[in-house]
Design an enzyme around this catalytic site. Structure first.
Site, short mmCIF file in Angstrom:
data_model
loop_
_atom_site.label_atom_id
_atom_site.label_comp_id
_atom_site.label_asym_id
_atom_site.label_seq_id
_atom_site.Cartn_x
_atom_site.Cartn_y
_atom_site.Cartn_z
N ASP A 197 0.85 -1.20 0.00
CA ASP A 197 0.00 0.00 0.00
C ASP A 197 0.88 1.25 0.00
O ASP A 197 1.73 1.42 0.88
CB ASP A 197 -0.91 0.02 1.23
CG ASP A 197 -2.05 -0.99 1.13
OD1 ASP A 197 -2.09 -1.71 0.12
OD2 ASP A 197 -2.89 -1.03 2.04
N GLU A 282 -10.14 -8.81 1.13
CA GLU A 282 -10.17 -10.27 1.12
C GLU A 282 -11.12 -10.83 2.17
O GLU A 282 -11.36 -10.21 3.21
CB GLU A 282 -8.76 -10.81 1.36
CG GLU A 282 -7.78 -10.40 0.27
CD GLU A 282 -6.33 -10.60 0.66
OE1 GLU A 282 -5.49 -10.71 -0.25
OE2 GLU A 282 -6.02 -10.63 1.88
N THR A 465 -4.55 -15.17 -4.29
CA THR A 465 -3.24 -14.52 -4.42
C THR A 465 -2.10 -15.54 -4.35
O THR A 465 -2.31 -16.72 -4.13
CB THR A 465 -3.05 -13.48 -3.31
OG1 THR A 465 -3.21 -14.14 -2.04
CG2 THR A 465 -4.06 -12.37 -3.42
N GLU A 503 -4.01 -13.79 -8.69
CA GLU A 503 -3.28 -12.53 -8.56
C GLU A 503 -1.89 -12.84 -8.04
O GLU A 503 -1.69 -13.77 -7.26
CB GLU A 503 -3.97 -11.58 -7.57
CG GLU A 503 -5.35 -11.12 -7.96
CD GLU A 503 -5.94 -10.17 -6.92
OE1 GLU A 503 -5.17 -9.70 -6.04
OE2 GLU A 503 -7.15 -9.91 -6.99
N LEU A 506 3.11 -10.05 -5.07
CA LEU A 506 4.18 -9.05 -5.17
C LEU A 506 4.39 -8.64 -6.61
O LEU A 506 4.14 -9.41 -7.53
CB LEU A 506 5.50 -9.64 -4.65
CG LEU A 506 5.67 -9.86 -3.15
CD1 LEU A 506 6.97 -10.59 -2.90
CD2 LEU A 506 5.65 -8.54 -2.43
#
Length: 561
Positions: A197, A282, A465, A503, A506
């Site tokens: 973020d 999530e 992810t 996804e 990183l």
């Protein structure tokens, strides 16, 4: 990111929504009546008055527009030489022996920013011209669409049920003009507390003020720390927000306002609505809050069940189970955020309390509350997107015994949620990190089966992810297995019949990560199933720096040999 120096070394990060509606959309409707020219002039005026202090202190996308245009020119020249315009690339994908995987790219978190000035606030599409060039680059490279966070704290910042989608309207139109699709994320959480973020976006002010009056609307750990990233699932049905609305009603109203605002784009431009379910969007508890320093990898995290609403639910469940003594709080011997499983009485592999009647009761209640939360919210979202006059797509046509035909329709927009890739502790029996996050998944129990069954009931998809990670990239003591976890989730989804997207956790541009994503996408490293779509993290300066590598990777995914 530089290439890894060893095939078994690399970085890590955890798995990082007919007639005028009854609600008010002051900003959007007022600007729409002013006409596109007046809207453009208004935006230019705001942009001219900006200074750096009003924009995000850090941003993923700061590349000068002139440099982007120069790159775009070279991309056009190269693609013309190869005769690989977007239309031709997509035609090649359809004709390929192996079906390609559509690729979406996440836009920067701060693409739409809340400009605050003179006591007022206005959503604004920042770096509009640079964004237009960036979107053209993505389209030219063969990307199918973009993922966009539609922030609760920006759209409904002013007061309850006053929605301003004006900046998102401009952004979606910009995306559509490049031939791209939109996956819209209904982001009911705050930004700034998770890995990667780059900015801080809070919950709506009036929600935070409600939290000042009643702090128990936020997730709470055993030490009494309140996590203000999102609201506790325990108060879903409680009238804790202004006007006596429940969090479920507030989120449903938001999704309904979004569907009303973008009714003309549903199914054509906006092809998927991802409903944010918790921290980082999530479906999980905020059990590993790295942003404030309380947790560090590979800590097991902590249970988040100490607000009064979750404690009331726990007491009720314990009484129903015939053990009221189990309803006073979470396990007393589950350690702290940075403990290891073996250091606790609850999570140790053999003889741990997780594998007792009490442990099974508590973990079933804790994970079940999370699944109920998703079930309620997805049910509300599906109802809103299925209303009369909403676009629909035919799911199947079935011939009846009398010779007639039965046509089954569904919303033209795909509903989905995000699941976190909590892969550390996976090689232990208890899977402690997954348990504190709300996934009741152990060596003896498939905790993703009930989640997939709930998703199937709503016709919803899931995104998972850490599809770029390999087991050998993590320290042995962390007991990590992102590959094993991905295998389990994908095979479970395939067995139940739930579409899965992936996804990367990183931003990585090394060959090892690209190879792993391709293996995951085409099912070469899993027991069953494959990815229906990949969403790549994230459009920004790092992607521009690695554009050649990203373009080659896109070619592998979208037009496989």
């Amino acid at each position: 990111m530089a290439s890894l120096t060893s095939p078994c070394r690399g970085p890590w990060a955890p798995g990082q929504a007919g007639g005028l509606p009854q609600h008010r959309r002051n900003g959007t409707q007022r600007h729409a009546r002013a006409g596109p020219r007046a809207e453009a002039q208004r935006a230019q005026g705001l942009g001219a008055a900006l200074d750096q202090s009003q924009l995000p202190a850090r941003t993923d996308f700061a590349r000068p527009e002139a440099e982007l245009r120069s790159m775009l020119s070279r991309i056009y020249q190269a693609s013309d030489a190869r005769q690989l315009a977007p239309e031709r690339r997509r035609a090649q994908r359809l004709a390929a022996p192996v079906k390609g995987v559509p690729v979406y790219v996440m836009l920067p978190l701060d693409t739409v920013w809340l400009l605050e000035r003179d006591g007022a606030a206005q959503p604004l599409l920042i770096r509009e011209k640079a964004m237009e060039v960036g979107l053209e680059m993505l389209s030219r490279a063969g990307v199918d669409g973009v993922m966009i966070d539609v922030w609760w704290g920006i759209v409904e910042h002013a007061e309850p049920q006053r929605y301003d989608f004006s900046a998102y309207r401009k952004l979606f139109e910009q995306v559509a003009s490049k031939g791209l699709k939109v996956q819209a994320v209904m982001s009911f959480h705050a930004a700034g507390n998770n890995v990667g973020d780059c900015c801080r976006i809070n919950l709506p002010r009036w929600v935070l003020e409600a939290g000042e009056r009643d702090p128990d609307i936020f997730f709470t750990d055993s030490s009494g720390y309140r996590n203000r990233e999102c609201l506790s699932v325990g108060c879903d049905m409680e009238p804790v927000l202004p006007g006596g609305r429940t969090p479920l009603q507030a989120r449903s109203d938001f999704i309904g306002a979004f569907a009303d605002e973008f009714a003309d784009m549903l199914g054509s431009v906006v092809t998927e609505v991802t409903v944010g379910m918790g921290p980082a969007g999530e479906l999980r508890y905020p059990s590993y809050p790295e942003g404030d320093g309380r947790w560090r990898f590979p800590g097991i995290g902590q249970f988040q069940c100490y607000d009064k609403y979750m404690l009331a639910s726990l007491r009720e469940a314990a009484i129903a189970a015939g053990h009221p003594e189990w309803g006073h709080g979470g396990p007393h011997d589950s350690g702290n955020y940075n403990s290891h499983s073996s250091e606790t009485g609850f999570f140790k592999s053999y003889g741990g309390s997780w594998d007792t009647d009490y442990g099974r009761f508590f973990l079933s209640w804790y994970s079940g509350l999370l699944i109920q939360h998703a079930d309620r919210l997805l049910g509300a979202a599906k109802g809103l997107l299925s209303q009369r006059c909403r676009p629909r797509a035919m799911r199947e046509a079935r011939e009846l015994s009398d010779g007639g035909m039965l046509y089954v329709f569904e919303p033209a927009v795909q509903l989905s949620i995000k699941l976190a890739g909590v892969h550390w502790c996976f090689k232990s029996r208890a899977h402690a990190a997954e348990l504190t996050a709300g996934y009741y998944n152990t060596r003896e129990r498939n905790g993703y089966q009930p989640i997939m069954e709930m998703l199937r009931q709503h016709g919803a998809a899931a995104s998972f992810t850490c599809v770029e990670m390999r087991d050998c990239e993590h320290p042995l003591e962390a007991r990590c297995s992102p590959e094993g976890l991905l295998n389990q989730v994908l095979s479970t989804a395939a067995r139940v019949g739930v579409p899965m997207s992936g996804e990367n956790a990183l931003q990585r541009y090394d060959q090892y990560a690209f190879d792993k994503i391709c293996d995951s996408a085409f099912g070469q490293s899993v027991m069953a199933g494959r990815l229906e779509k990949l969403t790549f993290l994230r459009m920004g300066d790092m992607m521009i720096d690695n554009w050649s590598a990203f373009g080659a990777f896109l070619q592998r995914l979208t037009c496989p040999p």
